[in-house]
Write a protein that holds these residues in place. Sequence first.
Motif, PDB file in Angstrom:
ATOM      1  N   ILE A  11      -8.349 -31.174 -57.672  1.00 41.25           N
ATOM      2  CA  ILE A  11      -7.549 -32.205 -57.415  1.00 41.25           C
ATOM      3  C   ILE A  11      -7.531 -32.899 -56.037  1.00 41.25           C
ATOM      4  O   ILE A  11      -7.868 -33.945 -55.639  1.00 41.25           O
ATOM      5  CB  ILE A  11      -6.095 -31.896 -57.653  1.00 41.25           C
ATOM      6  N   ILE A  12      -7.614 -31.777 -54.951  1.00 43.28           N
ATOM      7  CA  ILE A  12      -8.200 -32.259 -53.794  1.00 43.28           C
ATOM      8  C   ILE A  12      -9.392 -33.076 -53.499  1.00 43.28           C
ATOM      9  O   ILE A  12      -9.527 -34.020 -52.774  1.00 43.28           O
ATOM     10  CB  ILE A  12      -8.035 -31.104 -52.687  1.00 43.28           C
ATOM     11  N   TRP A  13     -10.388 -32.718 -54.203  1.00 40.18           N
ATOM     12  CA  TRP A  13     -11.867 -33.484 -54.261  1.00 40.18           C
ATOM     13  C   TRP A  13     -11.556 -34.697 -54.996  1.00 40.18           C
ATOM     14  O   TRP A  13     -12.230 -35.835 -54.482  1.00 40.18           O
ATOM     15  CB  TRP A  13     -12.868 -32.534 -54.911  1.00 40.18           C
ATOM     16  N   ILE A  14     -10.739 -35.103 -56.060  1.00 37.10           N
ATOM     17  CA  ILE A  14     -10.859 -36.131 -56.500  1.00 37.10           C
ATOM     18  C   ILE A  14      -9.797 -37.232 -55.820  1.00 37.10           C
ATOM     19  O   ILE A  14     -10.137 -38.401 -55.630  1.00 37.10           O
ATOM     20  CB  ILE A  14      -9.682 -36.092 -57.800  1.00 37.10           C
ATOM     21  N   VAL A  15      -8.959 -36.464 -54.867  1.00 38.47           N
ATOM     22  CA  VAL A  15      -7.899 -37.562 -53.888  1.00 38.47           C
ATOM     23  C   VAL A  15      -9.049 -37.945 -52.999  1.00 38.47           C
ATOM     24  O   VAL A  15      -9.168 -39.122 -52.414  1.00 38.47           O
ATOM     25  CB  VAL A  15      -7.014 -36.676 -53.359  1.00 38.47           C
ATOM     26  N   PHE A  44       2.764 -33.813 -49.788  1.00 35.22           N
ATOM     27  CA  PHE A  44       1.450 -34.265 -50.042  1.00 35.22           C
ATOM     28  C   PHE A  44       0.164 -33.782 -49.120  1.00 35.22           C
ATOM     29  O   PHE A  44      -0.785 -33.868 -49.407  1.00 35.22           O
ATOM     30  CB  PHE A  44       1.565 -35.891 -49.765  1.00 35.22           C
ATOM     31  N   THR A  45       0.694 -33.440 -47.938  1.00 32.23           N
ATOM     32  CA  THR A  45      -0.361 -32.969 -47.024  1.00 32.23           C
ATOM     33  C   THR A  45      -1.383 -32.149 -47.593  1.00 32.23           C
ATOM     34  O   THR A  45      -2.438 -32.244 -47.030  1.00 32.23           O
ATOM     35  CB  THR A  45       0.317 -32.425 -45.745  1.00 32.23           C
ATOM     36  N   HIS A  46      -1.168 -31.383 -48.356  1.00 30.19           N
ATOM     37  CA  HIS A  46      -2.214 -30.212 -48.766  1.00 30.19           C
ATOM     38  C   HIS A  46      -3.471 -30.738 -49.636  1.00 30.19           C
ATOM     39  O   HIS A  46      -4.240 -30.103 -49.908  1.00 30.19           O
ATOM     40  CB  HIS A  46      -1.394 -29.146 -49.633  1.00 30.19           C
ATOM     41  N   PHE A  47      -3.113 -32.045 -49.847  1.00 29.27           N
ATOM     42  CA  PHE A  47      -4.134 -32.949 -50.812  1.00 29.27           C
ATOM     43  C   PHE A  47      -5.056 -33.644 -50.449  1.00 29.27           C
ATOM     44  O   PHE A  47      -5.745 -34.361 -51.090  1.00 29.27           O
ATOM     45  CB  PHE A  47      -3.237 -33.259 -52.323  1.00 29.27           C
ATOM     46  N   ILE A  48      -4.715 -33.886 -48.979  1.00 24.92           N
ATOM     47  CA  ILE A  48      -5.271 -34.840 -48.117  1.00 24.92           C
ATOM     48  C   ILE A  48      -6.261 -34.406 -47.028  1.00 24.92           C
ATOM     49  O   ILE A  48      -5.776 -33.265 -46.657  1.00 24.92           O
ATOM     50  CB  ILE A  48      -4.586 -35.814 -47.372  1.00 24.92           C
ATOM     51  N   HIS A  49      -7.415 -34.856 -46.933  1.00 29.40           N
ATOM     52  CA  HIS A  49      -8.439 -34.125 -45.836  1.00 29.40           C
ATOM     53  C   HIS A  49      -9.272 -35.345 -45.331  1.00 29.40           C
ATOM     54  O   HIS A  49      -9.352 -36.295 -45.688  1.00 29.40           O
ATOM     55  CB  HIS A  49      -9.573 -33.486 -46.833  1.00 29.40           C
ATOM     56  N   GLY A  50      -9.520 -35.199 -44.111  1.00 26.05           N
ATOM     57  CA  GLY A  50     -10.184 -36.000 -43.211  1.00 26.05           C
ATOM     58  C   GLY A  50     -11.449 -36.351 -43.273  1.00 26.05           C
ATOM     59  O   GLY A  50     -12.144 -37.586 -43.247  1.00 26.05           O
ATOM     60  N   ASP A  51     -12.152 -35.464 -43.866  1.00 28.20           N
ATOM     61  CA  ASP A  51     -13.751 -35.852 -44.147  1.00 28.20           C
ATOM     62  C   ASP A  51     -14.388 -34.619 -44.964  1.00 28.20           C
ATOM     63  O   ASP A  51     -13.440 -33.683 -45.453  1.00 28.20           O
ATOM     64  CB  ASP A  51     -14.488 -35.680 -42.875  1.00 28.20           C
ATOM     65  N   ALA A  52     -15.463 -34.627 -45.391  1.00 25.54           N
ATOM     66  CA  ALA A  52     -16.173 -33.881 -46.485  1.00 25.54           C
ATOM     67  C   ALA A  52     -16.128 -32.325 -45.840  1.00 25.54           C
ATOM     68  O   ALA A  52     -16.137 -31.205 -46.474  1.00 25.54           O
ATOM     69  CB  ALA A  52     -17.486 -34.160 -46.726  1.00 25.54           C
ATOM     70  N   LYS A  53     -16.412 -32.292 -44.567  1.00 26.48           N
ATOM     71  CA  LYS A  53     -16.393 -30.896 -43.910  1.00 26.48           C
ATOM     72  C   LYS A  53     -15.279 -30.238 -44.116  1.00 26.48           C
ATOM     73  O   LYS A  53     -15.059 -29.082 -44.202  1.00 26.48           O
ATOM     74  CB  LYS A  53     -16.905 -31.239 -42.573  1.00 26.48           C
ATOM     75  N   HIS A  54     -14.140 -30.921 -43.572  1.00 26.09           N
ATOM     76  CA  HIS A  54     -12.774 -30.401 -43.610  1.00 26.09           C
ATOM     77  C   HIS A  54     -12.268 -29.970 -45.170  1.00 26.09           C
ATOM     78  O   HIS A  54     -11.892 -28.917 -45.222  1.00 26.09           O
ATOM     79  CB  HIS A  54     -11.703 -31.654 -43.057  1.00 26.09           C
ATOM     80  N   LEU A  55     -12.808 -30.802 -45.833  1.00 20.85           N
ATOM     81  CA  LEU A  55     -12.631 -30.407 -47.569  1.00 20.85           C
ATOM     82  C   LEU A  55     -13.252 -29.266 -47.767  1.00 20.85           C
ATOM     83  O   LEU A  55     -12.858 -28.421 -48.707  1.00 20.85           O
ATOM     84  CB  LEU A  55     -12.898 -31.842 -48.336  1.00 20.85           C
ATOM     85  N   PHE A  56     -14.548 -29.123 -47.465  1.00 22.37           N
ATOM     86  CA  PHE A  56     -15.490 -28.053 -48.010  1.00 22.37           C
ATOM     87  C   PHE A  56     -14.945 -26.713 -47.504  1.00 22.37           C
ATOM     88  O   PHE A  56     -14.866 -25.694 -48.013  1.00 22.37           O
ATOM     89  CB  PHE A  56     -16.774 -28.350 -47.715  1.00 22.37           C
ATOM     90  N   ASN A  57     -14.726 -26.895 -46.055  1.00 18.87           N
ATOM     91  CA  ASN A  57     -14.041 -25.528 -45.400  1.00 18.87           C
ATOM     92  C   ASN A  57     -12.880 -25.009 -46.021  1.00 18.87           C
ATOM     93  O   ASN A  57     -12.662 -23.932 -45.696  1.00 18.87           O
ATOM     94  CB  ASN A  57     -13.835 -25.788 -43.751  1.00 18.87           C
ATOM     95  N   ASN A  58     -12.203 -25.917 -46.574  1.00 19.00           N
ATOM     96  CA  ASN A  58     -10.854 -25.351 -47.244  1.00 19.00           C
ATOM     97  C   ASN A  58     -11.078 -24.838 -48.708  1.00 19.00           C
ATOM     98  O   ASN A  58     -10.346 -24.235 -49.113  1.00 19.00           O
ATOM     99  CB  ASN A  58      -9.784 -26.349 -47.240  1.00 19.00           C
ATOM    100  N   SER A  59     -12.126 -25.694 -49.388  1.00 16.56           N
ATOM    101  CA  SER A  59     -12.131 -25.331 -50.951  1.00 16.56           C
ATOM    102  C   SER A  59     -12.799 -23.985 -51.282  1.00 16.56           C
ATOM    103  O   SER A  59     -11.940 -23.419 -51.966  1.00 16.56           O
ATOM    104  CB  SER A  59     -13.326 -26.541 -51.543  1.00 16.56           C
TER     105      SER A  59
END
Length: 205
Positions: A11-15, A44-59
Amino acid sequence: MFVIPAIFVGIIWIVYWFEIQFGFNFNKYGVFPRTLKGLRGVFFTHFIHGDAKHLFNNSIPLLVLLSSVLYFYREVAIKVLVFGAILTGFLTWLIARESYHIGASGIVYLLFSFIFFSGILKKHYRLIALSLIVIFLYGSMIWYVLPIEEGMSWEGHLSGFLVGLLFAFFYKNKGIVKEEFQFTPSEIDAFFDENGNLIENSEEN
């Protein structure tokens, strides 16, 4: 234990893909402290990321930690995830700087803290081993509950860490717990007194 983490990370990647693909910026739906409008970010905050690095580091941590909680703490796992995420967002809303706070890192710290402290409190060898593994893998994260890096929501990290600690105490008697040894008398015990001495007339008795 794998489906729920995979769905959440998916879900967070799709967002994030939706933002990139259609030119949206969902940062305004993050937590903005102490404003009524900013309160929606608690959800909503847990599903939103600023950039790909931020997203990957959490995934990756999300997959590992959430799978661990679902396997070892299945009785309370969903409660920890759902209510913990809401409380983490709300605490961030209370204490954070006036800025938009986004990302699933609050949940990462929630799960990290819950697993570590639960293992220590329950004193069960499997859970203590899991706590040590988590510390080995992600122990360096603890520094980021402090304002040591510009642009990082340390308040969100701290909120997740504190909520995880709270839930570890709250659910310390749920799920796997250390079993106290209980003595079960046997027939041979009838031949000895309470001090362990042989009763001489035990045959007559």
